[in-house]
Design a protein around this motif. Structure first.
Motif, PDB file in Angstrom:
ATOM      1  N   PHE A 290      11.115  -6.964  12.918  1.00 42.14           N
ATOM      2  CA  PHE A 290      10.331  -6.982  11.685  1.00 42.14           C
ATOM      3  C   PHE A 290       9.618  -5.631  11.582  1.00 42.14           C
ATOM      4  O   PHE A 290       8.870  -5.258  12.490  1.00 42.14           O
ATOM      5  N   ILE A 291       9.841  -4.904  10.491  1.00 40.79           N
ATOM      6  CA  ILE A 291       9.222  -3.595  10.284  1.00 40.79           C
ATOM      7  C   ILE A 291       8.081  -3.747   9.289  1.00 40.79           C
ATOM      8  O   ILE A 291       8.285  -4.227   8.166  1.00 40.79           O
ATOM      9  N   LEU A 292       6.879  -3.337   9.685  1.00 37.42           N
ATOM     10  CA  LEU A 292       5.725  -3.380   8.794  1.00 37.42           C
ATOM     11  C   LEU A 292       5.507  -2.005   8.180  1.00 37.42           C
ATOM     12  O   LEU A 292       5.413  -1.004   8.888  1.00 37.42           O
ATOM     13  N   ILE A 293       5.439  -1.951   6.838  1.00 38.25           N
ATOM     14  CA  ILE A 293       5.194  -0.689   6.142  1.00 38.25           C
ATOM     15  C   ILE A 293       4.138  -0.900   5.060  1.00 38.25           C
ATOM     16  O   ILE A 293       3.884  -2.026   4.627  1.00 38.25           O
ATOM     17  N   ASN A 294       3.520   0.205   4.648  1.00 38.26           N
ATOM     18  CA  ASN A 294       2.610   0.150   3.504  1.00 38.26           C
ATOM     19  C   ASN A 294       2.724   1.444   2.712  1.00 38.26           C
ATOM     20  O   ASN A 294       3.604   2.279   2.977  1.00 38.26           O
ATOM     21  N   GLU A 295       1.832   1.626   1.764  1.00 36.31           N
ATOM     22  CA  GLU A 295       1.883   2.774   0.858  1.00 36.31           C
ATOM     23  C   GLU A 295       1.689   4.128   1.554  1.00 36.31           C
ATOM     24  O   GLU A 295       1.975   5.172   0.975  1.00 36.31           O
ATOM     25  N   ASN A 296       1.236   4.135   2.798  1.00 36.16           N
ATOM     26  CA  ASN A 296       1.063   5.373   3.560  1.00 36.16           C
ATOM     27  C   ASN A 296       2.110   5.558   4.650  1.00 36.16           C
ATOM     28  O   ASN A 296       1.996   6.473   5.464  1.00 36.16           O
ATOM     29  N   SER A 297       3.130   4.715   4.663  1.00 35.66           N
ATOM     30  CA  SER A 297       4.258   4.891   5.594  1.00 35.66           C
ATOM     31  C   SER A 297       5.219   5.890   4.959  1.00 35.66           C
ATOM     32  O   SER A 297       5.756   5.635   3.881  1.00 35.66           O
ATOM     33  N   ALA A 298       5.411   7.025   5.610  1.00 37.83           N
ATOM     34  CA  ALA A 298       6.167   8.099   4.960  1.00 37.83           C
ATOM     35  C   ALA A 298       7.213   8.700   5.883  1.00 37.83           C
ATOM     36  O   ALA A 298       7.167   8.540   7.101  1.00 37.83           O
ATOM     37  N   SER A 299       8.180   9.376   5.255  1.00 36.11           N
ATOM     38  CA  SER A 299       9.077  10.279   5.966  1.00 36.11           C
ATOM     39  C   SER A 299       9.871   9.574   7.066  1.00 36.11           C
ATOM     40  O   SER A 299      10.702   8.725   6.790  1.00 36.11           O
ATOM     41  N   ALA A 300       9.621   9.929   8.328  1.00 36.19           N
ATOM     42  CA  ALA A 300      10.372   9.331   9.435  1.00 36.19           C
ATOM     43  C   ALA A 300      10.200   7.817   9.481  1.00 36.19           C
ATOM     44  O   ALA A 300      11.115   7.097   9.889  1.00 36.19           O
ATOM     45  N   SER A 301       9.040   7.315   9.079  1.00 35.56           N
ATOM     46  CA  SER A 301       8.839   5.861   9.006  1.00 35.56           C
ATOM     47  C   SER A 301       9.810   5.242   8.016  1.00 35.56           C
ATOM     48  O   SER A 301      10.372   4.160   8.251  1.00 35.56           O
ATOM     49  N   GLU A 302      10.030   5.928   6.903  1.00 39.93           N
ATOM     50  CA  GLU A 302      10.939   5.426   5.878  1.00 39.93           C
ATOM     51  C   GLU A 302      12.394   5.548   6.313  1.00 39.93           C
ATOM     52  O   GLU A 302      13.244   4.751   5.890  1.00 39.93           O
ATOM     53  N   ILE A 303      12.679   6.537   7.158  1.00 40.26           N
ATOM     54  CA  ILE A 303      14.037   6.664   7.700  1.00 40.26           C
ATOM     55  C   ILE A 303      14.383   5.437   8.531  1.00 40.26           C
ATOM     56  O   ILE A 303      15.461   4.847   8.383  1.00 40.26           O
ATOM     57  N   VAL A 304      13.468   5.027   9.409  1.00 45.80           N
ATOM     58  CA  VAL A 304      13.708   3.853  10.256  1.00 45.80           C
ATOM     59  C   VAL A 304      13.835   2.598   9.399  1.00 45.80           C
ATOM     60  O   VAL A 304      14.785   1.813   9.541  1.00 45.80           O
ATOM     61  N   ALA A 305      12.875   2.399   8.484  1.00 51.59           N
ATOM     62  CA  ALA A 305      12.896   1.201   7.638  1.00 51.59           C
ATOM     63  C   ALA A 305      14.143   1.174   6.766  1.00 51.59           C
ATOM     64  O   ALA A 305      14.798   0.125   6.617  1.00 51.59           O
ATOM     65  N   LYS A 372      -2.414   5.902  -9.146  1.00 53.16           N
ATOM     66  CA  LYS A 372      -1.605   5.350 -10.230  1.00 53.16           C
ATOM     67  C   LYS A 372      -1.005   4.011  -9.828  1.00 53.16           C
ATOM     68  O   LYS A 372      -1.032   3.036 -10.599  1.00 53.16           O
ATOM     69  N   ARG A 373      -0.480   3.950  -8.614  1.00 56.17           N
ATOM     70  CA  ARG A 373       0.116   2.710  -8.128  1.00 56.17           C
ATOM     71  C   ARG A 373      -0.946   1.628  -7.944  1.00 56.17           C
ATOM     72  O   ARG A 373      -0.718   0.455  -8.235  1.00 56.17           O
ATOM     73  N   ARG A 374      -2.098   2.039  -7.473  1.00 49.73           N
ATOM     74  CA  ARG A 374      -3.190   1.083  -7.274  1.00 49.73           C
ATOM     75  C   ARG A 374      -3.653   0.501  -8.606  1.00 49.73           C
ATOM     76  O   ARG A 374      -3.823  -0.715  -8.739  1.00 49.73           O
ATOM     77  N   SER A 375      -3.860   1.366  -9.615  1.00 51.72           N
ATOM     78  CA  SER A 375      -4.360   0.899 -10.911  1.00 51.72           C
ATOM     79  C   SER A 375      -3.327   0.058 -11.653  1.00 51.72           C
ATOM     80  O   SER A 375      -3.674  -0.787 -12.485  1.00 51.72           O
ATOM     81  N   GLY A 377      -1.576  -2.197 -10.345  1.00 52.69           N
ATOM     82  CA  GLY A 377      -1.520  -3.528  -9.748  1.00 52.69           C
ATOM     83  C   GLY A 377      -0.389  -3.692  -8.757  1.00 52.69           C
ATOM     84  O   GLY A 377      -0.142  -4.798  -8.252  1.00 52.69           O
ATOM     85  N   GLU A 378       0.298  -2.572  -8.429  1.00 52.20           N
ATOM     86  CA  GLU A 378       1.443  -2.658  -7.520  1.00 52.20           C
ATOM     87  C   GLU A 378       1.050  -3.164  -6.136  1.00 52.20           C
ATOM     88  O   GLU A 378       1.835  -3.841  -5.474  1.00 52.20           O
ATOM     89  N   PHE A 379      -0.151  -2.838  -5.678  1.00 54.47           N
ATOM     90  CA  PHE A 379      -0.567  -3.248  -4.340  1.00 54.47           C
ATOM     91  C   PHE A 379      -0.893  -4.741  -4.262  1.00 54.47           C
ATOM     92  O   PHE A 379      -0.971  -5.301  -3.168  1.00 54.47           O
ATOM     93  N   ASN A 380      -1.060  -5.350  -5.423  1.00 52.12           N
ATOM     94  CA  ASN A 380      -1.473  -6.758  -5.456  1.00 52.12           C
ATOM     95  C   ASN A 380      -0.338  -7.723  -5.793  1.00 52.12           C
ATOM     96  O   ASN A 380      -0.401  -8.902  -5.437  1.00 52.12           O
ATOM     97  N   ASP A 381       0.697  -7.226  -6.480  1.00 53.21           N
ATOM     98  CA  ASP A 381       1.781  -8.115  -6.911  1.00 53.21           C
ATOM     99  C   ASP A 381       3.071  -7.310  -7.020  1.00 53.21           C
ATOM    100  O   ASP A 381       3.109  -6.274  -7.702  1.00 53.21           O
ATOM    101  N   GLU A 382       4.114  -7.776  -6.365  1.00 50.39           N
ATOM    102  CA  GLU A 382       5.374  -7.031  -6.351  1.00 50.39           C
ATOM    103  C   GLU A 382       6.018  -6.943  -7.728  1.00 50.39           C
ATOM    104  O   GLU A 382       6.865  -6.057  -7.962  1.00 50.39           O
ATOM    105  N   ILE A 383       5.608  -7.781  -8.651  1.00 57.28           N
ATOM    106  CA  ILE A 383       6.172  -7.727 -10.001  1.00 57.28           C
ATOM    107  C   ILE A 383       5.822  -6.417 -10.700  1.00 57.28           C
ATOM    108  O   ILE A 383       6.482  -6.004 -11.647  1.00 57.28           O
ATOM    109  N   ASN A 384       4.779  -5.743 -10.195  1.00 50.35           N
ATOM    110  CA  ASN A 384       4.332  -4.490 -10.798  1.00 50.35           C
ATOM    111  C   ASN A 384       5.005  -3.254 -10.198  1.00 50.35           C
ATOM    112  O   ASN A 384       4.688  -2.126 -10.585  1.00 50.35           O
ATOM    113  N   ILE A 385       5.926  -3.449  -9.250  1.00 50.34           N
ATOM    114  CA  ILE A 385       6.679  -2.326  -8.692  1.00 50.34           C
ATOM    115  C   ILE A 385       7.751  -1.919  -9.704  1.00 50.34           C
ATOM    116  O   ILE A 385       8.589  -2.733 -10.097  1.00 50.34           O
TER     117      ILE A 385
END
Length: 531
Positions: A290-305, A372-375, A377-385
């Motif tokens: 199970f890989i845990l990621i968030n809005e600050n997971s970048a670069s090499a973290s995204e390569i693995v995920a 922009k992503r925070r405002s 509502g993306e962080f609160n509901d995946e429907i806003n992605i």
């Protein structure tokens, strides 16, 4: 509140500030003679600098002019090409190398004195007998208290050649006496694995804070140890991990993927494609991950995920990642400085680029994407992605994934509302909790001498009285009155975690914080036997 604008960018800017630390495995096809032949553009810059050096009416520091010029050029390229000055290069290199030569203490300046928070386990200071709470008064006969020392100045004073010795005079408050120590400097690891422990008899947890040169070895050692304890499932926590070396990300992804599975491919300016495949050495190919990621997971973290998601391996949990799909290579500029220049783009196995859109240059809109992503509502509901059908890709087992900006998790977990509270964030990132905890421990460290780590984690409770003392403490330190009545329980957890960190290290601290973590709870739901 007065602290709002000052601290919030620090809290949420981790990936932006440090996401450029990705190493390149690529080599230019041209040799150095071909790359650096003279031409009119270079001659023009060189001639201008010479004119200023020798003809300009006033004395001018042309080094600073060159730095400004280099930064100005890079600002016109992409958001992740960056200049590293001679002054900063050693620090940056050590951070990504994974070790440095020193005496092995965690410290901070407390009331104008260098104070040991904790000697690093197995390090030279611990071997010499230095303890938590010791004040370093003198180093090699030079008084180092009562001055305005920066952390960099302190580190430079305590560092030196490997196996060289430094004489320290220590004041030990618990014994009210001065003690002389002779400490032999050695290589001190800058660890990138913050925590590794068993969540359940079968489920292990590893947290990686960046991808440095030493990260794979740290990770592999931790994984082997956890497998010896019975781990058949693994939580790999890459939250707030800004990235690092490309090759290290490939090695870690290889641990989970079957032989010859594509990990990623890169494409450079000339269109040359290089592919990276999994090898036979993976030791967790049969395990569930199970890989845990968030809005600050970048670069090499995204390569693995991305590698695992596109190969239908494991489950990605959390929120959409940062979105950095550019590869940098560090190049020396010949004067002790360097540039990390974007040399290619990388693509996940299905062929998607996860780089966020950007106009040429280091534009502010790119860095403000978090807000922009925070405002939205993306962080609160995946429907806003927001996704684009034109960037839709399909994995071998038919799962739909998207390119165009970050890794979208398989299971979405909304952001914890408490992490968006300005007061709580100010307290967490101001250092006030750590200073308060240090003072609490310093009253009488003997109270904790015989308390085992596991006993502390399982049974120690932060009392209401401690929380009230902390409330009084911060109000004495701040001009404005700060209250956290609505987050009383969260404050108890943060204080306990800070105590654990100063007493036992980051592994204990993470274990305490994870006990109430939403993403960890989501994993535990998934692995619980179906009734």
């Amino acid at each position: 509140m007065a602290f709002k604008k000052k601290y919030i960018p620090l809290i949420i800017g981790v990936a932006v500030a440090t996401g450029v630390f990705i190493g390149g495995k690529l080599n230019f096809t041209d040799n150095s003679d071909r790359l650096f032949t003279s031409n009119s553009k270079k001659d023009k810059l060189n001639r201008l600098i010479d004119y200023i050096d020798y003809e300009y009416v006033d004395d001018v520091n042309t080094d600073s002019i060159v730095d400004v010029t280099v930064n100005g050029i890079l600002d016109k390229l992409d958001p992740h090409s960056t200049y590293i000055s001679k002054r900063d290069l050693q620090r940056v290199t050590e951070n990504m190398k994974g070790d440095f030569v020193g005496i092995g203490v965690s410290f901070y300046t407390y009331k104008d004195t260098i104070t040991v928070i904790r000697p690093l386990a197995g390090g030279p200071s611990e071997k010499a007998g230095i303890k938590s709470g010791d004040r370093i008064i003198m180093a090699d006969g030079d008084s180092i208290f009562g001055r305005e020392w920066s952390n960099d100045q302190i580190i430079q004073k305590l560092k030196g050649d490997k196996n060289s010795k430094i004489s320290l005079k220590i004041y030990r408050k618990s014994e009210d006496r001065f003690i002389d120590f002779k400490v032999k400097r050695s290589s001190i690891p800058i660890t990138s694995v913050d925590a590794a422990y068993m969540l359940t008899p079968e489920l292990a947890y590893i947290k990686i804070n960046r991808f440095a040169e030493s990260t794979y070895k740290e990770f592999k050692s931790a994984l082997d140890n956890l497998q010896d304890q019975g781990a058949t499932k693994l939580v790999l926590d890459l939250r707030d991990n800004p990235g690092g070396f490309l090759a290290i990300a490939e090695q870690i992804a290889d641990e989970f993927l079957e032989d010859d599975k594509l990990i990623l491919f890169t494409k450079n300016k000339s269109g040359r494609v290089e592919k990276s495949f999994a090898t036979k050495r993976g030791d967790f190919e049969e395990g569930e991950v199970f890989i845990l990621i968030n809005e600050n997971s970048a670069s090499a973290s995204e390569i693995v995920a991305g590698a695992l998601q596109d190969n239908d391996k494991g489950t990605i949990i959390g929120r959409r990642s940062y979105g950095k799909g550019l590869v940098q290579r560090e190049m020396s500029l010949g004067d002790g400085s360097a540039v990390r220049l974007t040399v290619s783009r990388y693509y996940t196995p299905t062929g998607r680029s996860i780089q966020r859109p950007y106009d040429n240059g280091h534009n502010q809109e790119y860095y403000n994407d978090y807000y922009k992503r925070r405002s939205s509502g993306e962080f609160n509901d995946e429907i806003n992605i927001r996704v684009a059908d034109s960037l839709k890709f399909t994995t071998p087992k038919g799962k739909i994934v998207y390119g165009g900006g970050g890794i979208i998790p398989d299971i979405f977990v909304p952001i914890d509302p408490s992490t968006q509270n300005e007061t709580l964030n100010f307290i967490k990132y101001s250092g006030l909790i750590n200073y308060f905890v240090f003072e609490e421990l310093d009253k009488d460290r003997k109270n904790y001498v015989n308390v085992a780590k596991n006993d502390f984690i399982a049974n120690f409770e932060v009392s209401d009285d401690i929380v009230l003392r902390f409330q009084d403490y911060i109000n004495k330190k701040q001009r404005e009155r700060i209250t956290f009545v609505a987050y009383h329980q969260e404050m108890k957890t943060l204080i306990k975690a800070a105590l654990a960190d100063q007493l036992y290290g980051s592994n204990a601290s993470e274990e305490i914080l994870n006990a109430t973590d939403d993403m960890i709870e989501e994993v535990l739901k998934l692995v619980q036997p179906k009734k």
